[in-house]
Design a protein around this motif. Structure first.
Motif, mmCIF file in Angstrom:
data_model
loop_
_atom_site.group_PDB
_atom_site.id
_atom_site.type_symbol
_atom_site.label_atom_id
_atom_site.label_comp_id
_atom_site.label_asym_id
_atom_site.label_seq_id
_atom_site.Cartn_x
_atom_site.Cartn_y
_atom_site.Cartn_z
ATOM 1 N N TYR A 44 -45.941 11.350 11.425
ATOM 2 C CA TYR A 44 -45.842 9.932 11.752
ATOM 3 C C TYR A 44 -44.680 9.326 10.979
ATOM 4 C CZ TYR A 44 -50.614 10.811 13.337
ATOM 5 O OH TYR A 44 -51.715 11.336 13.983
ATOM 6 N N ILE A 45 -43.687 8.816 11.706
ATOM 7 C CA ILE A 45 -42.567 8.105 11.092
ATOM 8 C C ILE A 45 -42.835 6.623 11.301
ATOM 9 C CG2 ILE A 45 -40.082 7.724 11.138
ATOM 10 C CD1 ILE A 45 -39.814 10.558 12.295
ATOM 11 N N ILE A 46 -43.132 5.937 10.214
ATOM 12 C CA ILE A 46 -43.580 4.547 10.301
ATOM 13 C C ILE A 46 -42.527 3.651 9.659
ATOM 14 C CG2 ILE A 46 -45.452 2.953 9.775
ATOM 15 C CD1 ILE A 46 -47.237 5.497 9.415
ATOM 16 N N SER A 47 -41.916 2.803 10.453
ATOM 17 C CA SER A 47 -40.884 1.892 9.964
ATOM 18 C C SER A 47 -41.510 0.537 9.667
ATOM 19 C CB SER A 47 -39.768 1.756 11.004
ATOM 20 O OG SER A 47 -38.768 0.859 10.557
ATOM 21 N N ASN A 48 -41.666 0.246 8.375
ATOM 22 C CA ASN A 48 -42.221 -1.038 7.954
ATOM 23 C C ASN A 48 -41.116 -1.959 7.473
ATOM 24 O OD1 ASN A 48 -44.978 -0.272 8.416
ATOM 25 N ND2 ASN A 48 -44.902 0.938 6.518
ATOM 26 N N LYS A 49 -41.493 -3.175 7.119
ATOM 27 C CA LYS A 49 -40.504 -4.169 6.713
ATOM 28 C C LYS A 49 -39.738 -3.734 5.468
ATOM 29 C CE LYS A 49 -40.032 -9.042 5.356
ATOM 30 N NZ LYS A 49 -40.750 -10.307 5.097
ATOM 31 N N ILE A 52 -39.825 2.959 4.747
ATOM 32 C CA ILE A 52 -39.963 3.918 5.846
ATOM 33 C C ILE A 52 -40.890 5.010 5.340
ATOM 34 C CG2 ILE A 52 -38.803 5.581 7.333
ATOM 35 C CD1 ILE A 52 -36.277 3.891 7.108
ATOM 36 N N ARG A 53 -41.963 5.243 6.064
ATOM 37 C CA ARG A 53 -43.008 6.173 5.629
ATOM 38 C C ARG A 53 -43.059 7.358 6.590
ATOM 39 N NH1 ARG A 53 -48.778 5.560 3.490
ATOM 40 N NH2 ARG A 53 -48.007 3.624 2.583
ATOM 41 N N GLY A 154 -53.087 16.267 3.949
ATOM 42 C CA GLY A 154 -51.762 15.887 4.409
ATOM 43 C C GLY A 154 -50.946 15.246 3.303
ATOM 44 N N SER A 155 -49.759 14.780 3.652
ATOM 45 C CA SER A 155 -48.857 14.179 2.670
ATOM 46 C C SER A 155 -48.144 12.984 3.280
ATOM 47 C CB SER A 155 -47.824 15.207 2.187
ATOM 48 O OG SER A 155 -48.442 16.314 1.587
ATOM 49 N N ALA A 156 -47.617 12.137 2.396
ATOM 50 C CA ALA A 156 -46.825 10.980 2.824
ATOM 51 C C ALA A 156 -45.639 10.822 1.885
ATOM 52 C CB ALA A 156 -47.663 9.719 2.834
ATOM 53 N N ILE A 157 -44.478 10.584 2.462
ATOM 54 C CA ILE A 157 -43.262 10.283 1.716
ATOM 55 C C ILE A 157 -42.889 8.849 2.052
ATOM 56 C CG2 ILE A 157 -40.870 10.921 1.263
ATOM 57 C CD1 ILE A 157 -42.848 13.119 0.533
ATOM 58 N N ILE A 158 -42.858 7.976 1.044
ATOM 59 C CA ILE A 158 -42.588 6.560 1.283
ATOM 60 C C ILE A 158 -41.260 6.190 0.635
ATOM 61 C CG2 ILE A 158 -43.479 4.210 1.079
ATOM 62 C CD1 ILE A 158 -46.258 5.443 0.672
ATOM 63 N N MET A 159 -40.274 5.879 1.456
ATOM 64 C CA MET A 159 -38.950 5.489 0.969
ATOM 65 C C MET A 159 -38.906 3.970 0.839
ATOM 66 S SD MET A 159 -36.802 8.223 3.323
ATOM 67 C CE MET A 159 -38.055 8.248 4.623
ATOM 68 N N ARG A 160 -39.001 3.491 -0.407
ATOM 69 C CA ARG A 160 -39.052 2.051 -0.683
ATOM 70 C C ARG A 160 -37.656 1.427 -0.583
ATOM 71 N NH1 ARG A 160 -44.475 0.779 -0.576
ATOM 72 N NH2 ARG A 160 -45.678 2.241 -1.889
ATOM 73 N N ASN A 161 -37.588 0.221 -0.027
ATOM 74 C CA ASN A 161 -36.316 -0.511 0.083
ATOM 75 C C ASN A 161 -35.182 0.409 0.533
ATOM 76 O OD1 ASN A 161 -37.484 -2.967 -1.006
ATOM 77 N ND2 ASN A 161 -37.452 -1.934 -3.003
ATOM 78 N N PRO A 162 -35.326 1.002 1.689
ATOM 79 C CA PRO A 162 -34.343 1.997 2.163
ATOM 80 C C PRO A 162 -32.952 1.414 2.356
ATOM 81 C CG PRO A 162 -35.791 1.309 3.955
ATOM 82 C CD PRO A 162 -36.361 0.716 2.702
ATOM 83 N N GLN A 163 -31.952 2.229 2.021
ATOM 84 C CA GLN A 163 -30.560 1.811 2.191
ATOM 85 C C GLN A 163 -30.098 1.968 3.636
ATOM 86 O OE1 GLN A 163 -28.306 4.083 -0.646
ATOM 87 N NE2 GLN A 163 -29.490 3.363 -2.400
ATOM 88 N N TYR A 164 -30.827 2.738 4.428
ATOM 89 C CA TYR A 164 -30.515 2.937 5.843
ATOM 90 C C TYR A 164 -31.733 2.556 6.663
ATOM 91 C CZ TYR A 164 -27.033 5.944 3.629
ATOM 92 O OH TYR A 164 -26.035 6.439 2.837
ATOM 93 N N ARG A 165 -31.504 2.210 7.894
ATOM 94 C CA ARG A 165 -32.588 1.844 8.796
ATOM 95 C C ARG A 165 -32.514 2.672 10.074
ATOM 96 N NH1 ARG A 165 -37.288 -0.486 7.303
ATOM 97 N NH2 ARG A 165 -36.946 -2.122 5.744
ATOM 98 N N LEU A 166 -33.658 2.761 10.747
ATOM 99 C CA LEU A 166 -33.695 3.425 12.037
ATOM 100 C C LEU A 166 -33.062 2.536 13.095
ATOM 101 C CD1 LEU A 166 -37.353 4.809 11.988
ATOM 102 C CD2 LEU A 166 -35.253 5.963 11.306
ATOM 103 N N HIS A 167 -32.706 3.138 14.217
ATOM 104 C CA HIS A 167 -32.130 2.384 15.328
ATOM 105 C C HIS A 167 -33.114 1.317 15.788
ATOM 106 C CE1 HIS A 167 -30.244 1.569 19.224
ATOM 107 N NE2 HIS A 167 -29.155 2.116 18.725
ATOM 108 N N LYS A 168 -32.583 0.238 16.363
ATOM 109 C CA LYS A 168 -33.419 -0.903 16.722
ATOM 110 C C LYS A 168 -34.393 -0.621 17.850
ATOM 111 C CE LYS A 168 -29.796 -2.827 19.722
ATOM 112 N NZ LYS A 168 -28.905 -3.980 19.962
ATOM 113 N N THR A 169 -34.155 0.403 18.673
ATOM 114 C CA THR A 169 -35.087 0.731 19.755
ATOM 115 C C THR A 169 -35.710 2.096 19.488
ATOM 116 O OG1 THR A 169 -33.526 1.876 21.200
ATOM 117 C CG2 THR A 169 -33.604 -0.535 21.345
ATOM 118 N N LEU A 170 -36.992 2.228 19.807
ATOM 119 C CA LEU A 170 -37.691 3.486 19.567
ATOM 120 C C LEU A 170 -37.176 4.596 20.482
ATOM 121 C CD1 LEU A 170 -41.406 2.473 18.896
ATOM 122 C CD2 LEU A 170 -39.480 2.631 17.324
ATOM 123 N N ASP A 171 -36.712 4.238 21.678
ATOM 124 C CA ASP A 171 -36.145 5.248 22.578
ATOM 125 C C ASP A 171 -34.917 5.905 21.958
ATOM 126 O OD1 ASP A 171 -37.992 5.157 24.607
ATOM 127 O OD2 ASP A 171 -36.943 3.593 25.722
#
Length: 625
Positions: A44-49, A52-53, A154-171
């Motif tokens: 699960y790639i979860i993009s939060n405010k 990024i988790r 399972g495991s989770a990697i949480i990148m706090r205050n990321p310097q990069y962001r995912l593209h604006k559309t999920l597609d």
């Protein structure tokens, strides 16, 4: 109390963390690969405010069993034996090898939370570029170890205050991930989540195969992909789609034991060509759509070797492929991957062998199939256009005949009105006036002219590299490909219609035509011209019909009559035996001048000289002396 101690010189985190990866999707690929090695079925790639988790439902890590201590042993080699190359379940081959992929997240965030649970045992710590006391990592209390999608393992990697962001559309995120991590199916799914939006990636093949018009597969494992390519032309399917056997290349390598052994370098996978590139730029993604990627043990090792194996041809923009070479990751052989996992060592014999095979065989095959597809879809279109042109010629002929009859009738009426005794001058004036009055009836001529080719690039096949430069410069100067007749062009729209002879085509529409528009010829001349009957014929035809032309000459040949040899021609040099073309700066300027003059003569919107010189410099070497 649990202690988390990093077994590595902490300076490596500051050096490698921010610089190890250049793109967030490469980082995600490493984290997804870790999940795959943990036998996860879902990532699960979860993009939060504010973060990024990346969560997975793999085995997780146990502090008591020593899993976390092993995880914190950075750069510890994870595969030394064949049995150690399998995951805990034994059902997958491990992707990781160098032990530095765990640092990937530090390229995105200075501080990364690592949470894990194995059989109900929770552990957590903060991976940071600057550990306390050099090696110690901050522990996360059990009540703060909270997962969003997983429960008891399972495991989770949480990148706090990321310097990069995912593209604006999920597609777009999906397209990027599929390009660098295509190993998705019912047993390994990737879920991308942003707020209330969620998209699941579980089928790579159908998402891209449906966009292809040509495909070549290698090996039984990929043979079924052929069935996913649209069967638009069943009678020609064998020319467009082919399932080949796996490619085996014998190679001698020095193993880690210092001894040389014979190996079989096996290449599997697929290479294809898109039907169209139209609309692909509407939604920009972080990776180009035309690429040839290399994978080993299902993990991407290099995203794109197309610039290396290609020949910079226009139709390479349609090429896409993914090739799998597991010998790259054979445990007993030296590691071929670069430290950032974004490429392979260029001097490794395995890499060199694959490049040569793709360059000399696979790429040429798929490009030929793409050209066949273009010929098929354009055949009907070109026939309709040709029929329409013939129809307009017939209409023009009928209009001319009607004009003649009407002009004659009006002339008789005019003569009758003047009387038999009218002078010859008066009769000629009357006829002339009638002709002038009826001239607008010939307005169809412009419609006929507009459908014709405007420019002919006359050349011999050995001079195609130079003719290609002229063609690309015309395109750069806003000349539509459909206006150019170039028999050896990679773009089918410029070639003579299928099953038509070039001279019959030229005669029908440029000699035996009521239209007075004449094609503008660009002659590519060289020593090859003297031994080409076709080139000599075109030179003679241009002189007979008084066609405008420009000369682009390859030294030391000297153009002669009936070409306009008194006019300045452009001169280009060709080195022997390499065949490399180059120009002096003055001749490059003359080249641009002639291209611009053609545009002026035919009404195209030319580019400025400075831009033309700059673009020409990307196509051919320009030397000052």
């Amino acid at each position: 109390m649990k202690e988390y101690r990093l077994n590595v010189d902490p300076r490596i985190l500051e050096l490698l963390g921010p610089n190890l990866y250049t793109n967030i999707y490469y980082v995600l690929a490493e984290l997804i690969a870790n999940a795959y090695d943990a036998d996860a079925k879902n990532v699960y790639i979860i993009s939060n405010k504010d973060d990024i988790r990346v969560e997975d439902d793999g085995h997780g890590m146990s502090y008591e069993a020593g899993d976390i201590a092993k995880y914190l042993n950075v750069a510890g080699v994870s595969r030394t034996t064949e049995s150690g190359s399998l995951t805990k379940s034994g059902g997958r081959r491990k992707m990781g090898r160098k032990g530095v992929g765990k640092l990937a997240a530090l390229s995105v965030s200075e501080d990364v939370d690592v949470l894990t649970v194995a059989n109900g045992e929770k552990s957590g710590f903060v991976l940071t570029r600057q550990p306390e006391n050099g090696h110690d990592l901050k522990a996360i209390q059990d009540d703060q170890i909270v997962f969003e999608r997983i429960t008891d393992h399972g495991s989770a990697i949480i990148m706090r205050n990321p310097q990069y962001r995912l593209h604006k559309t999920l597609d777009a995120v999906k397209r990027n991930l599929l390009k660098i991590f295509p190993l998705v199916n019912a047993n390994f799914r990737i879920h991308v989540v942003r707020g209330k939006e969620e998209i699941t990636i579980e089928d790579f093949d159908r998402s891209i195969m449906g966009e292809l018009c040509a495909l070549v597969t290698l090996g039984e494992k990929f043979k079924q992909l052929c069935d996913l390519v649209t069967d638009s032309y069943p009678e020609r399917r064998g020319d467009l789609v082919a399932a080949r056997a796996m490619k085996a290349i014998p190679i001698t390598m020095r193993a880690n034991d210092g001894k040389e052994h014979e190996y079989s370098l096996e290449v599997l996978g697929w290479i294809g060509a898109y039907r169209s590139t139209r609309g692909r730029k509407a939604e920009l993604t972080d990776f180009p759509d035309n690429f040839i990627s290399l994978f080993a043990n299902e993990k991407m090792g290099e995203f794109n070797i197309l610039p290396i194996v290609g020949q910079n041809k226009l139709n390479e923009v349609y090429v896409v492929g993914q090739l799998h070479v597991d010998l790259f990751e054979l445990t007993e052989l030296p590691d071929i991957a670069l430290s950032n996992r974004q490429g392979y060592k260029s001097d490794d014999p395995r890499y060199e062998a694959v490049r040569e095979y793709v360059r000399s065989d696979l790429l040429a095959d798929v490009l030929k199939r793409r050209e066949t597809y273009t010929d098929i879809i354009n055949a009907d279109k070109k026939k309709k256009k040709e029929d329409a042109l013939k129809g307009d010629e017939e209409k023009l002929k009928a209009a001319i005949d009607a004009f003649r009859k009407k002009a004659s009738a009006d002339a008789v009426d005019a003569l009758a009105a003047l009387g038999v005794k009218a002078s010859r001058d008066a009769m000629e004036n009357a006829i002339s006036q009638s002709i002038n009055t009826n001239s607008p009836d010939l307005g169809l001529k412009s419609a006929v002219d507009s459908q014709k080719k405007k420019i002919l690039i006359s050349q011999t096949y050995p001079d195609k590299p130079f003719a290609d430069i002229i063609y690309q410069m015309l395109i750069f100067n806003n000349v539509p490909p459909d206006d150019i007749l170039y028999t050896n062009c990679d773009d089918e729209v410029c070639r003579v219609p299928e099953e038509r002879g070039v001279y019959d085509y030229l005669r029908e529409f440029f000699v035996e035509s009521y239209s007075k528009q004449k094609i503008f010829v660009l002659f590519v001349t060289s020593e090859n011209t003297k031994v080409s009957w076709g080139a000599i014929t075109e030179v003679g035809a241009s002189w007979i019909t008084k066609i405008d032309h420009k000369i682009f000459n390859i030294h030391p040949f000297r153009p002669e009559h009936p070409l306009n040899d008194e006019m300045q021609w452009q001169s280009t040099n060709r080195d022997r035996p390499s065949g490399d073309l180059w120009m002096m700066r003055l001749n490059a300027d003359v080249f641009c001048q002639k291209i611009e003059a053609v545009c002026d003569a035919l009404g195209y919107k030319k580019m400025a000289r400075e831009k033309n010189m700059s673009h020409l410099g990307t196509l051919v070497s320009i030397r000052n002396a």
